[in-house]
Design a protein around this motif. Structure first.
Motif, PDB file in Angstrom:
ATOM      1  N   VAL A 107       0.841  -1.196   0.000  1.00  0.00           N
ATOM      2  CA  VAL A 107       0.000   0.000   0.000  1.00  0.00           C
ATOM      3  C   VAL A 107       0.876   1.245   0.000  1.00  0.00           C
ATOM      4  CG1 VAL A 107      -1.933  -1.114   1.184  1.00  0.00           C
ATOM      5  CG2 VAL A 107      -0.142   0.013   2.525  1.00  0.00           C
ATOM      6  N   LYS A 108       0.305   2.321  -0.471  1.00  0.00           N
ATOM      7  CA  LYS A 108       0.987   3.617  -0.442  1.00  0.00           C
ATOM      8  C   LYS A 108       0.739   4.283   0.903  1.00  0.00           C
ATOM      9  CE  LYS A 108      -1.374   4.727  -4.075  1.00  0.00           C
ATOM     10  NZ  LYS A 108      -1.953   5.466  -5.217  1.00  0.00           N
ATOM     11  N   CYS A 109       1.627   5.169   1.249  1.00  0.00           N
ATOM     12  CA  CYS A 109       1.416   5.957   2.465  1.00  0.00           C
ATOM     13  C   CYS A 109       0.173   6.817   2.285  1.00  0.00           C
ATOM     14  CB  CYS A 109       2.637   6.831   2.745  1.00  0.00           C
ATOM     15  SG  CYS A 109       2.444   7.957   4.149  1.00  0.00           S
ATOM     16  N   LYS A 110      -0.560   7.013   3.341  1.00  0.00           N
ATOM     17  CA  LYS A 110      -1.770   7.832   3.250  1.00  0.00           C
ATOM     18  C   LYS A 110      -1.441   9.298   2.951  1.00  0.00           C
ATOM     19  CE  LYS A 110      -3.023   9.819   7.496  1.00  0.00           C
ATOM     20  NZ  LYS A 110      -3.959   9.911   8.609  1.00  0.00           N
ATOM     21  N   CYS A 116       4.859  11.873   0.144  1.00  0.00           N
ATOM     22  CA  CYS A 116       5.521  10.664   0.624  1.00  0.00           C
ATOM     23  C   CYS A 116       5.459   9.581  -0.455  1.00  0.00           C
ATOM     24  CB  CYS A 116       4.866  10.170   1.911  1.00  0.00           C
ATOM     25  SG  CYS A 116       5.719   8.751   2.635  1.00  0.00           S
ATOM     26  N   VAL A 117       6.591   8.961  -0.764  1.00  0.00           N
ATOM     27  CA  VAL A 117       6.661   7.951  -1.823  1.00  0.00           C
ATOM     28  C   VAL A 117       6.879   6.554  -1.250  1.00  0.00           C
ATOM     29  CG1 VAL A 117       7.509   9.594  -3.519  1.00  0.00           C
ATOM     30  CG2 VAL A 117       9.150   8.355  -2.075  1.00  0.00           C
ATOM     31  N   VAL A 118       6.776   6.390   0.038  1.00  0.00           N
ATOM     32  CA  VAL A 118       7.022   5.102   0.684  1.00  0.00           C
ATOM     33  C   VAL A 118       5.843   4.163   0.432  1.00  0.00           C
ATOM     34  CG1 VAL A 118       7.321   3.943   2.910  1.00  0.00           C
ATOM     35  CG2 VAL A 118       8.497   6.096   2.454  1.00  0.00           C
ATOM     36  N   THR A 119       6.154   2.895   0.138  1.00  0.00           N
ATOM     37  CA  THR A 119       5.148   1.829   0.092  1.00  0.00           C
ATOM     38  C   THR A 119       5.574   0.746   1.069  1.00  0.00           C
ATOM     39  OG1 THR A 119       6.275   0.669  -1.712  1.00  0.00           O
ATOM     40  CG2 THR A 119       4.590   2.285  -2.328  1.00  0.00           C
ATOM     41  N   CYS A 120       4.572   0.074   1.643  1.00  0.00           N
ATOM     42  CA  CYS A 120       4.850  -0.966   2.632  1.00  0.00           C
ATOM     43  C   CYS A 120       3.658  -1.908   2.698  1.00  0.00           C
ATOM     44  CB  CYS A 120       5.130  -0.337   3.997  1.00  0.00           C
ATOM     45  SG  CYS A 120       3.749   0.598   4.671  1.00  0.00           S
ATOM     46  N   PRO A 121       3.814  -3.094   3.297  1.00  0.00           N
ATOM     47  CA  PRO A 121       2.665  -3.975   3.473  1.00  0.00           C
ATOM     48  C   PRO A 121       1.572  -3.305   4.299  1.00  0.00           C
ATOM     49  CG  PRO A 121       4.703  -5.171   3.850  1.00  0.00           C
ATOM     50  CD  PRO A 121       5.069  -3.727   3.741  1.00  0.00           C
ATOM     51  N   SER A 131       5.839   7.494  11.906  1.00  0.00           N
ATOM     52  CA  SER A 131       7.134   8.154  11.711  1.00  0.00           C
ATOM     53  C   SER A 131       7.209   8.928  10.396  1.00  0.00           C
ATOM     54  CB  SER A 131       8.259   7.115  11.755  1.00  0.00           C
ATOM     55  OG  SER A 131       8.085   6.160  10.721  1.00  0.00           O
ATOM     56  N   CYS A 132       6.142   8.951   9.628  1.00  0.00           N
ATOM     57  CA  CYS A 132       6.151   9.610   8.322  1.00  0.00           C
ATOM     58  C   CYS A 132       6.351  11.113   8.492  1.00  0.00           C
ATOM     59  CB  CYS A 132       4.841   9.338   7.584  1.00  0.00           C
ATOM     60  SG  CYS A 132       4.730  10.176   5.984  1.00  0.00           S
TER      61      CYS A 132
END
Length: 269
Positions: A107-110, A116-121, A131-132
């Motif tokens: 999923v993408k960060c809300k 924010c370009v972070v993706t994570c489970p 921590s975003c």
């Protein structure tokens, strides 16, 4: 009917309830499709809210829905939204295996729209959110209602009009409020402080000079008075000492004259 075929059906609308009202009530059940990095499988979708299944439960008819969505549905109707079979809440079963599978989807960060370009489970999304740097945070200063990204919170606190006063970070010693820190100039502040200190020193020196002059005048007056008193005392001493001496000197002369007169009288006789 499988969850895949059910997801292609449009959820029936209860009698006496408008479409907008139904949409408002059920949209919060599953995960938004835009949250995922890639389109999820259709079998992972809830046919009530059309989002990705959140806390999925299976009915006796094998159809799977978000727990919140089906509970809201059964509060109005006691049938399956897909096949219309009668449903009892006691017969619902949590599908934990499917829940874990969905939890592994990327999923993408809300805060992706904020940058924010972070993706994570999906299961780690909450941990990243804590921590975003793009997550909106409330200003901790009292009476401040601003919400700023976590990465800019420190800078906001330095300029927040509701922040407490702080010492100048450059070491000039000035205590500054948030508004003062924006226009603070150490050189100007030190120059003004030096000027004020010079003025105070000049005032103190002038006051000391005036007091010294007053003490000098008083001391001179006391000296003159002491000198006059000394002259007066010397004159009194001279008078006191001179009187008895003159009397003593006068007595012998009188006695001689008396004796002379006595001799002359005897001779005459």
């Amino acid at each position: 009917m499988s969850a895949h075929s059910c997801c292609e059906m449009e959820a029936p609308q209860p009698l006496g309830v408008s479409g907008a009202a139904v949409q408002t009530q059920i949209m919060s059940g599953g995960y938004d499709l835009n949250l995922f990095a890639s389109p999820p499988d259709c079998n992972f979708l809830c046919s009530v809210c059309h989002g990705v299944l959140k806390r999925p439960v299976r009915l006796p008819c094998s159809h799977v829905f978000c727990k919140k969505c089906i509970l809201q549905w059964l509060a109005r109707q006691k049938t399956c939204p897909c096949c219309r079979k009668d449903v009892k809440r006691k017969k619902m079963v949590h599908v934990n295996k499917l829940r874990k599978t969905i939890g592994r989807l990327e999923v993408k960060c809300k805060n992706a729209e904020a940058g924010c370009v972070v993706t994570c489970p999906l299961v780690h999304r909450k941990g990243h959110q804590d921590s975003c740097p793009f997550e909106l945070m409330a200003c901790p200063n009292k009476d401040c209602t601003a919400r700023v990204p976590r990465g800019a919170l420190a800078e906001h606190r330095q300029h927040c009009p509701h922040g407490a006063q702080q010492r100048c970070p450059l070491g000039c010693g000035a205590t500054l409020g948030p508004a003062e820190r924006v226009r603070h100039n150490c050189y100007r502040e030190l120059r003004n402080a030096w000027t004020q200190r010079q003025e105070r020193s000049r005032t103190l020196v002038l006051g000391l000079l005036q007091r010294m002059r007053k003490v000098y005048r008083t001391t001179s007056l006391i000296r003159r008075q002491l000198a006059q008193l000394g002259d007066f005392l010397e004159e009194d001493d001279a008078l006191l000492l001179g009187g008895p001496q003159e009397e003593a000197e006068a007595t012998p002369e009188g006695s001689t004259e008396a004796e002379g007169w006595g001799t002359q009288g005897q001779a005459t006789l």
